[in-house]
Structures are given as structure tokens and as C-alpha cells.
Design a protein around this motif. Structure first.
Motif, PDB file in Angstrom:
ATOM      1  N   ASP A  85       4.035  22.910  21.321  1.00  0.00           N
ATOM      2  CA  ASP A  85       4.240  23.903  22.377  1.00  0.00           C
ATOM      3  C   ASP A  85       5.500  24.739  22.105  1.00  0.00           C
ATOM      4  OD1 ASP A  85       3.387  24.905  24.869  1.00  0.00           O
ATOM      5  OD2 ASP A  85       4.991  23.795  25.886  1.00  0.00           O
ATOM      6  N   ALA A  86       6.524  24.071  21.534  1.00  0.00           N
ATOM      7  CA  ALA A  86       7.780  24.776  21.232  1.00  0.00           C
ATOM      8  C   ALA A  86       7.671  25.604  19.951  1.00  0.00           C
ATOM      9  CB  ALA A  86       8.915  23.766  21.099  1.00  0.00           C
ATOM     10  N   GLY A  87       6.607  25.341  19.168  1.00  0.00           N
ATOM     11  CA  GLY A  87       6.410  26.148  17.954  1.00  0.00           C
ATOM     12  C   GLY A  87       6.468  25.377  16.654  1.00  0.00           C
ATOM     13  N   ALA A  88       6.588  24.052  16.718  1.00  0.00           N
ATOM     14  CA  ALA A  88       6.619  23.267  15.478  1.00  0.00           C
ATOM     15  C   ALA A  88       5.234  23.237  14.841  1.00  0.00           C
ATOM     16  CB  ALA A  88       7.092  21.843  15.766  1.00  0.00           C
ATOM     17  N   LYS A  89       5.207  23.307  13.524  1.00  0.00           N
ATOM     18  CA  LYS A  89       3.931  23.253  12.800  1.00  0.00           C
ATOM     19  C   LYS A  89       3.834  21.985  11.955  1.00  0.00           C
ATOM     20  CE  LYS A  89       2.628  27.767  13.427  1.00  0.00           C
ATOM     21  NZ  LYS A  89       3.621  28.016  14.486  1.00  0.00           N
ATOM     22  N   ILE A  90       4.978  21.368  11.738  1.00  0.00           N
ATOM     23  CA  ILE A  90       5.012  20.194  10.857  1.00  0.00           C
ATOM     24  C   ILE A  90       6.078  19.229  11.405  1.00  0.00           C
ATOM     25  CG2 ILE A  90       6.651  21.351   9.265  1.00  0.00           C
ATOM     26  CD1 ILE A  90       5.047  20.017   6.945  1.00  0.00           C
ATOM     27  N   ILE A  91       5.780  17.929  11.359  1.00  0.00           N
ATOM     28  CA  ILE A  91       6.737  16.956  11.912  1.00  0.00           C
ATOM     29  C   ILE A  91       6.943  15.806  10.927  1.00  0.00           C
ATOM     30  CG2 ILE A  91       7.303  15.448  13.870  1.00  0.00           C
ATOM     31  CD1 ILE A  91       5.428  17.096  15.628  1.00  0.00           C
ATOM     32  N   ILE A  92       8.203  15.529  10.654  1.00  0.00           N
ATOM     33  CA  ILE A  92       8.560  14.396   9.786  1.00  0.00           C
ATOM     34  C   ILE A  92       8.401  13.104  10.593  1.00  0.00           C
ATOM     35  CG2 ILE A  92      10.468  13.273   8.551  1.00  0.00           C
ATOM     36  CD1 ILE A  92      11.734  16.084   8.207  1.00  0.00           C
ATOM     37  N   VAL A  93       7.865  12.069   9.978  1.00  0.00           N
ATOM     38  CA  VAL A  93       7.879  10.737  10.607  1.00  0.00           C
ATOM     39  C   VAL A  93       8.337   9.700   9.585  1.00  0.00           C
ATOM     40  CG1 VAL A  93       6.117  11.129  12.390  1.00  0.00           C
ATOM     41  CG2 VAL A  93       5.412  10.332  10.119  1.00  0.00           C
ATOM     42  N   GLY A  94       8.900   8.621  10.097  1.00  0.00           N
ATOM     43  CA  GLY A  94       9.261   7.494   9.231  1.00  0.00           C
ATOM     44  C   GLY A  94      10.444   7.752   8.329  1.00  0.00           C
ATOM     45  N   HIS A  95      11.283   8.723   8.666  1.00  0.00           N
ATOM     46  CA  HIS A  95      12.489   8.912   7.856  1.00  0.00           C
ATOM     47  C   HIS A  95      13.289   7.609   7.882  1.00  0.00           C
ATOM     48  CE1 HIS A  95      16.330  10.306   6.412  1.00  0.00           C
ATOM     49  NE2 HIS A  95      15.704  11.356   5.915  1.00  0.00           N
ATOM     50  N   SER A  96      13.910   7.281   6.780  1.00  0.00           N
ATOM     51  CA  SER A  96      14.612   5.986   6.688  1.00  0.00           C
ATOM     52  C   SER A  96      15.715   5.857   7.736  1.00  0.00           C
ATOM     53  CB  SER A  96      15.191   5.789   5.291  1.00  0.00           C
ATOM     54  OG  SER A  96      16.090   6.821   4.986  1.00  0.00           O
ATOM     55  N   GLU A  97      16.292   7.002   8.128  1.00  0.00           N
ATOM     56  CA  GLU A  97      17.327   6.918   9.169  1.00  0.00           C
ATOM     57  C   GLU A  97      16.728   6.442  10.482  1.00  0.00           C
ATOM     58  OE1 GLU A  97      18.858  10.882   8.623  1.00  0.00           O
ATOM     59  OE2 GLU A  97      19.686  10.272   6.701  1.00  0.00           O
ATOM     60  N   ARG A  98      15.483   6.750  10.724  1.00  0.00           N
ATOM     61  CA  ARG A  98      14.821   6.273  11.945  1.00  0.00           C
ATOM     62  C   ARG A  98      14.285   4.852  11.742  1.00  0.00           C
ATOM     63  NH1 ARG A  98      15.003   9.488  16.010  1.00  0.00           N
ATOM     64  NH2 ARG A  98      13.846   7.867  17.075  1.00  0.00           N
ATOM     65  N   ARG A  99      13.773   4.590  10.572  1.00  0.00           N
ATOM     66  CA  ARG A  99      13.285   3.225  10.317  1.00  0.00           C
ATOM     67  C   ARG A  99      14.447   2.245  10.463  1.00  0.00           C
ATOM     68  NH1 ARG A  99       8.206   2.620   7.376  1.00  0.00           N
ATOM     69  NH2 ARG A  99       7.368   4.609   6.681  1.00  0.00           N
ATOM     70  N   THR A 123       1.946  16.415   9.159  1.00  0.00           N
ATOM     71  CA  THR A 123       3.026  15.434   9.191  1.00  0.00           C
ATOM     72  C   THR A 123       3.548  15.161   7.787  1.00  0.00           C
ATOM     73  OG1 THR A 123       3.682  13.225   9.931  1.00  0.00           O
ATOM     74  CG2 THR A 123       1.438  13.441   9.134  1.00  0.00           C
ATOM     75  N   ILE A 124       4.851  14.903   7.710  1.00  0.00           N
ATOM     76  CA  ILE A 124       5.455  14.440   6.454  1.00  0.00           C
ATOM     77  C   ILE A 124       5.824  12.981   6.676  1.00  0.00           C
ATOM     78  CG2 ILE A 124       7.364  14.683   4.821  1.00  0.00           C
ATOM     79  CD1 ILE A 124       7.647  17.609   5.649  1.00  0.00           C
ATOM     80  N   ILE A 125       5.151  12.078   6.000  1.00  0.00           N
ATOM     81  CA  ILE A 125       5.406  10.643   6.165  1.00  0.00           C
ATOM     82  C   ILE A 125       6.384  10.189   5.080  1.00  0.00           C
ATOM     83  CG2 ILE A 125       4.382   8.336   6.204  1.00  0.00           C
ATOM     84  CD1 ILE A 125       1.708   9.636   7.006  1.00  0.00           C
ATOM     85  N   CYS A 126       7.549   9.687   5.535  1.00  0.00           N
ATOM     86  CA  CYS A 126       8.586   9.278   4.572  1.00  0.00           C
ATOM     87  C   CYS A 126       8.514   7.781   4.273  1.00  0.00           C
ATOM     88  CB  CYS A 126       9.978   9.563   5.115  1.00  0.00           C
ATOM     89  SG  CYS A 126      10.258  11.285   5.501  1.00  0.00           S
ATOM     90  N   ILE A 127       8.743   7.471   3.017  1.00  0.00           N
ATOM     91  CA  ILE A 127       8.818   6.075   2.577  1.00  0.00           C
ATOM     92  C   ILE A 127       9.942   5.968   1.542  1.00  0.00           C
ATOM     93  CG2 ILE A 127       6.383   5.512   2.985  1.00  0.00           C
ATOM     94  CD1 ILE A 127       5.803   6.183   0.105  1.00  0.00           C
ATOM     95  N   GLY A 128      10.448   4.782   1.335  1.00  0.00           N
ATOM     96  CA  GLY A 128      11.498   4.639   0.319  1.00  0.00           C
ATOM     97  C   GLY A 128      12.151   3.275   0.391  1.00  0.00           C
ATOM     98  N   GLU A 129      12.694   2.851  -0.742  1.00  0.00           N
ATOM     99  CA  GLU A 129      13.283   1.515  -0.852  1.00  0.00           C
ATOM    100  C   GLU A 129      14.806   1.550  -0.705  1.00  0.00           C
ATOM    101  OE1 GLU A 129      12.719   3.407  -3.357  1.00  0.00           O
ATOM    102  OE2 GLU A 129      14.213   3.055  -4.906  1.00  0.00           O
ATOM    103  N   THR A 130      15.384   0.432  -0.309  1.00  0.00           N
ATOM    104  CA  THR A 130      16.850   0.313  -0.262  1.00  0.00           C
ATOM    105  C   THR A 130      17.360   0.052  -1.685  1.00  0.00           C
ATOM    106  OG1 THR A 130      16.810  -2.091   0.008  1.00  0.00           O
ATOM    107  CG2 THR A 130      16.761  -0.775   2.032  1.00  0.00           C
ATOM    108  N   GLU A 131      18.660   0.135  -1.841  1.00  0.00           N
ATOM    109  CA  GLU A 131      19.240  -0.123  -3.167  1.00  0.00           C
ATOM    110  C   GLU A 131      19.017  -1.590  -3.577  1.00  0.00           C
ATOM    111  OE1 GLU A 131      23.268   1.217  -3.711  1.00  0.00           O
ATOM    112  OE2 GLU A 131      22.779   1.402  -5.845  1.00  0.00           O
ATOM    113  N   GLU A 132      19.134  -2.455  -2.596  1.00  0.00           N
ATOM    114  CA  GLU A 132      18.938  -3.872  -2.879  1.00  0.00           C
ATOM    115  C   GLU A 132      17.510  -4.135  -3.378  1.00  0.00           C
ATOM    116  OE1 GLU A 132      19.546  -6.211   0.612  1.00  0.00           O
ATOM    117  OE2 GLU A 132      19.874  -8.046  -0.534  1.00  0.00           O
ATOM    118  N   GLU A 133      16.548  -3.515  -2.701  1.00  0.00           N
ATOM    119  CA  GLU A 133      15.150  -3.693  -3.115  1.00  0.00           C
ATOM    120  C   GLU A 133      14.923  -3.127  -4.516  1.00  0.00           C
ATOM    121  OE1 GLU A 133      13.355  -3.544   1.454  1.00  0.00           O
ATOM    122  OE2 GLU A 133      13.542  -1.687   0.306  1.00  0.00           O
TER     123      GLU A 133
END
Ligand code: PGA
Length: 248
Positions: A85-99, A123-133
Motif C-alpha cells: 500500500d505504501a509502494g513497496a514492490k520487493i521485501i527482504i526476509v530472513g536477513h541475518s540481523e533479524r534471524r 521477496t528476497i530470502i536471505c541465508i548465510g552461515e556464521t564464521e564459526e559454522e
């Protein structure tokens, strides 16, 4: 023929007020005529005004998160429908900062992606490993598990983009070796192929994210299975962001 048009998406995180729209307008003017797709995921508070201000020729405005339900008693949350409604066309989900900070699981990320797709957004679905992993040799296992569980069954090449972002590379100035990026992206595409079939896998975009700058972007973009970038810090400044787009 290249089946996948590159996408350069900026993630402004919790940066930007109405004054920042001037910087976005510079990007909006400079990016016309480029072959690549270009998006800026800005704070919710400026989506609407930004949309009113841009030319809508090339630049697409997006958001960085949403709630998985359409509406309801969720104080402080915003749904995909409201962002649309505000005008977004694409939304990020699962960014590591939110995970990490909000304990968002793959299941929650999956539900959010469903709500975005059902709102006819990308949608842009984010994934990624930690340094330890990474140091334990678990990168492929971690990112494949995340992808398998975060990507909804209704995802396809039109409504979903994957972003591989090693957590230790975000905002640090460090990136994996080009060979490491290549291996992960190949693995992810082959997993998408297993889940969705070869046709969708060949067309679905897989971005790299984490300390992408104009001076390291070329080698990354040269990789066959890298279809653009999710850019944090360097997207806040029009010159730096355009530098990356130029390389692409
Ligand atoms: P960075 O952030 O480009 O500043 O490393 C990337 C991201 O968090 O998406």
C-alpha cells in the motif's frame, strides 16, 4: 542467452529520513538506461514519500521485513499488504540481523515470504552461515537447510530472489574467496533445481551479499551462478552504489 537479469538491491537497514530522499533521487536519475534491475529497500517510514518522488523508470523501492499475517493484533508490526500500500514492490526476509536479533526461524521466514508472494510482491530470502559454522566446514549444510526451509512451495523465479550473505562478511569489509562464493552458489542452484525443477532453478536469481563494493564486485559478478548483489553500507551513498551498478 543469459536467462537471468542481474539485480542490484540496496538494503538501507535502519538508516534514512525524509532528507535522504535526495540521495535516492540521485540514484533514480543515474540508474536509468542500465540493463540490470535495481532496487532500494529503505525504512518503512520513507517508502511512500520516496515512491511519490522517483521517476518509476528503473528504480524499484522495497522494504526490509514484514509480519507474516495480513492484519491483526500485532502491536508495532507491518504486513506485506501494508507495505505494498505504501509502494513497496520487493521485501527482504530472513536477513541475518533479524534471524539473530529477533530469533526469526526458517519457518517464520517462510511464512513471511508466503505473505509477500500472496500480496503479489517479490521477496528476497536471505541465508548465510556464521564464521564459526564456516570454520567448522558447515557452510553448505547450513545454507542448504536454511534455503530448503525458508523458501515456500509457492516460490518461483518471478516472485523470489535468494541472497547468500555470509554473516561474517556483513559490514566487515571481508568477503569469502571467489572460489568459495562460486561453490556455495552452485550448491544453492542445484538445491533449487532439486526442489523446484531445472527450469525454475535456471531462472531464479541468487544474489551475493556481504561487503560488496565497486572494487570487489567484478570478480563476484563474473561468476555464472551469481546474479547480482544485496548491498548494505555501499547502497547509502549514490556514488558508491552506482559504482557497483556500473561494474555489473
Ligand atoms: P554490507 O551489508 O554490504 O554492509 O556488508 C549487506 C547486508 O547486510 O545485506
Amino acid at each position: 542467452m543469459d536467462l537471468r537479469k542481474h539485480l542490484i538491491a540496496g538494503n538501507w537497514k535502519m538508516n534514512g529520513t525524509l532528507d535522504s530522499i535526495n540521495e535516492i533521487l540521485k540514484i533514480d536519475q543515474l540508474c536509468n538506461g542500465y540493463e540490470v534491475d535495481i532496487a532500494l529497500c529503505v525504512p518503512n517510514t520513507i517508502i511512500s514519500k520516496t515512491n511519490e518522488a522517483i521517476s518509476h523508470k528503473k528504480l524499484v523501492i522495497g522494504a526490509q521485513n514484514c509480519h507474516h499475517d495480513e492484519s491483526g493484533a500485532y502491536t508495532g508490526d507491518v504486513s506485506a499488504k501494508m507495505l505494498k500500500d505504501a509502494g513497496a514492490k520487493i521485501i527482504i526476509v530472513g536477513h541475518s540481523e533479524r534471524r539473530q536479533a529477533y530469533k526469526e526461524t526458517n519457518e517464520i521466514v517462510n511464512k513471511k515470504a508466503v505473505s509477500i508472494i500472496k500480496s503479489d510482491l517479490q521477496t528476497i530470502i536471505c541465508i548465510g552461515e556464521t564464521e564459526e559454522e564456516k570454520n567448522m566446514g558447515l557452510t553448505n549444510k547450513i545454507v542448504c537447510t536454511q534455503l530448503e526451509n525458508s523458501m515456500p512451495s509457492i516460490s518461483d523465479e518471478n516472485n523470489t530472489v535468494i541472497a547468500y550473505e555470509p554473516i561474517w562478511a556483513i559490514g566487515t569489509g571481508r568477503i569469502p574467496s571467489i572460489r568459495e562464493i562460486e561453490v556455495v552458489h552452485k550448491e544453492l542452484r542445484s538445491l533449487v533445481s532439486k526442489i523446484k525443477g531445472k527450469d525454475i532453478a535456471n531462472k531464479m536469481r541468487i544474489l551475493y551479499g556481504g561487503s560488496v563494493k565497486a572494487n570487489n564486485a567484478k570478480d563476484i559478478f563474473d561468476l555464472d551462478d551469481v546474479d547480482g548483489a544485496l548491498v548494505g553500507g555501499a547502497s547509502l551513498n549514490s556514488e558508491e552504489f552506482m559504482g557497483i551498478i556500473n561494474v555489473c
